[in-house]
Write an enzyme that holds these catalytic residues in place. Structure first.
Site, PDB file in Angstrom:
ATOM      1  CG  ASP A 271      -1.534  -0.802   0.628  1.00 31.93           C
ATOM      2  OD1 ASP A 271      -1.379  -1.729   0.812  1.00 31.93           O
ATOM      3  OD2 ASP A 271      -2.551  -1.456   2.107  1.00 31.93           O
TER       4      ASP A 271
ATOM      5  CD  GLU B 207      -1.298  -6.095   8.695  1.00 31.64           C
ATOM      6  OE1 GLU B 207      -1.349  -5.230   9.455  1.00 31.64           O
ATOM      7  OE2 GLU B 207      -1.208  -5.641   7.805  1.00 31.64           O
TER       8      GLU B 207
HETATM    9  C1  GLC Z   1      -2.944  -4.383   3.671  1.00 30.45           C
HETATM   10  C2  GLC Z   1      -1.731  -4.621   2.980  1.00 30.45           C
HETATM   11  C3  GLC Z   1      -2.588  -6.080   1.852  1.00 30.45           C
HETATM   12  C4  GLC Z   1      -3.174  -6.965   2.079  1.00 30.45           C
HETATM   13  C5  GLC Z   1      -4.656  -6.445   3.577  1.00 30.45           C
HETATM   14  C6  GLC Z   1      -5.007  -7.520   3.883  1.00 30.45           C
HETATM   15  O1  GLC Z   1      -3.846  -3.556   3.136  1.00 30.45           O
HETATM   16  O2  GLC Z   1      -0.507  -4.180   2.385  1.00 30.45           O
HETATM   17  O3  GLC Z   1      -1.302  -6.231   0.992  1.00 30.45           O
HETATM   18  O4  GLC Z   1      -3.941  -7.867   1.393  1.00 30.45           O
HETATM   19  O5  GLC Z   1      -3.654  -5.590   3.968  1.00 30.45           O
HETATM   20  O6  GLC Z   1      -3.641  -8.310   4.808  1.00 30.45           O
END
Ligand code: GLC
Length: 423
Positions: A164, A394
């Site tokens: 992102d 994460e």
């Molecule tokens: C964030 C990450 C993305 C992922 C999402 C859910 O937006 O950057 O890659 O798919 O979270 O985990």
């Protein structure tokens, strides 16, 4: 509880019935590439459930082959922007942008694993049903997201890349007009420390692009022509090339000759054109702004996916391995999402430093497949150590391993089960 059991317990707890949320608080819906990786995790203990994860995702596919990045099976006030902001008008309700196409590669894995377990017959019909959907999505990338026929993927939103707030989107994001985004309340920063998350300016840009798509009725052809943000993402491009190789393999497995020939041509286009992403000055694979032609110049974790894409060019491989050794000497835990020698490196800010297990899985797999065993094994071992020491976060700091973002994270647990734990 041992790590295997904890990882399984996370997937089971995040299972909402046919699909799995990345994290119950921060990401309470079905995410596209998260689900694909989650299927690999389920495959380690529940083959049936693994296939269902992917099948549920494809239930949200649009008629033109587009596969959305979020499926809002049930609304949840804990996330912004939710379904009413996207307003795509689809049933089920989805977002209007896509995500990295890892699904074909995952489906090949699921199929090989079923086959090896002597269950090929039981799963063949499910493979045959999924194949045309995967192909339709790949055709959509070819027809809508590769306007110059270079075999790359042009992203229309930073969220599409899955990375992102990578600095790769900073310069290409400057033309996005944020003066009319209006007031909104972010939910991510009420769940997590703002220091781990994108900035206000970045969020304004994310929102402005959502509003842009919505104002065009999510007409992807028109968005691709007019969008103020158009970046050929090195990550999605490498992932799609890899996915097309796996889709070709599946086409041959199913005896679909005409489809195989079509996929072969897509691969040939990429092999001829993807060099457009090689930055000779940085000696690195980099994302590139389609509108200005400028390379990002950033060495990110996605740069190392060329091995996973199956590209073999001795000079370029040597360049990437030099970056690998340099970064590997700077940080104990590979692979930081941004080069630690970059002045913008931040050890806990999301995609500007932290290590992500799923990216490591792709990097490590690719290196090993290309015969760089020591490097591939280092990436796997570092991934396992992060999880053993800190649990299933994460993301993690490449410096001291601190977990960041959500905890009990689905795709991290899945990567433990599918890859990191193996000896
Ligand atoms: C964030 C990450 C993305 C992922 C999402 C859910 O937006 O950057 O890659 O798919 O979270 O985990």
């Amino acid at each position: 509880m041992d790590l295997d059991s904890r990882a399984k317990a996370i997937l089971t707890a995040n299972d909402r019935g046919g699909y799995t949320v990345p994290n119950g608080r921060v990401y309470p819906f079905q995410w596209n590439w998260d689900s694909a990786f989650v299927a690999l995790g389920f495959d380690a203990f529940d083959r049936e459930r693994a296939w269902t994860e992917v099948e549920t995702l494809f239930k949200a596919q649009w008629d033109d082959g587009f596969l959305p990045h979020i499926v809002f099976w049930k609304d949840d006030p804990g996330y912004f922007p939710g379904p009413s902001v996207w307003a795509t008008g689809h049933d089920p309700v989805t977002s209007g942008i896509t995500q990295p196409p890892v699904a074909a590669t995952v489906v090949r894995k699921l199929w090989e694993s079923a086959h090896a377990a002597g269950q090929g017959d039981a799963f063949r019909a499910r493979l045959e049903a999924l194949f045309p959907k995967l192909l339709a999505w790949h055709r959509w990338f070819r027809d809508v997201r590769d306007p110059d026929k270079r075999g790359v993927v042009v992203a229309m939103h930073p969220w599409e890349t899955g990375r992102d707030n990578s600095p790769e989107w900073d310069a290409p994001g400057e033309p996005i007009d944020v003066s009319n985004v209006g007031d909104y309340v972010r939910r991510d920063t009420s769940h997590l420390d703002a220091k781990m998350r994108p900035t206000k300016l970045e969020y304004d840009r994310y929102l402005a692009l959502v509003q842009w798509g919505r104002a065009r009725g999510w007409d992807h052809a028109e968005i691709a022509r007019t969008n103020p943000f158009q970046v050929a993402d090195v990550g999605m491009s490498m992932i799609l090339l890899r996915a097309n190789r796996d889709l070709l393999w599946l086409a041959e497995e199913l005896g679909r000759d005409a489809d195989a020939a079509e996929i072969d041509a897509i691969i040939a286009t990429a092999e001829a054109g993807i060099d457009w992403l090689w930055d000779e000055d940085r000696h690195c694979w980099c994302s590139r702004d389609r509108l200005t032609g400028k390379h990002s110049g950033f060495v990110t974790s996605a740069s190392f996916l060329s091995f996973y894409a199956g590209l073999h060019d001795p000079a370029k491989d040597a360049g990437m391995l030099t970056h690998f050794e340099r970064i590997g000497a700077r940080v104990p835990c590979l692979m930081p999402s941004l080069d630690p020698d970059d002045p913008g490196f931040q050890m806990i800010r999301y995609w500007r430093g932290p290590v992500w297990a799923v990216v490591n899985y792709m990097i490590g797999t690719g290196l090993t497949e290309c015969g760089y065993d020591a490097q591939g094994e280092r990436v796997r071992r570092n991934t396992a150590e992060l999880m053993e020491k800190n649990g299933f976060y994460e993301a993690y700091s490449p410096i001291d391993g601190t977990g960041s973002g959500g905890d009990d994270f689905s795709w991290t647990a899945a990567i433990w089960l599918a890859w990191a734990r193996s000896r």
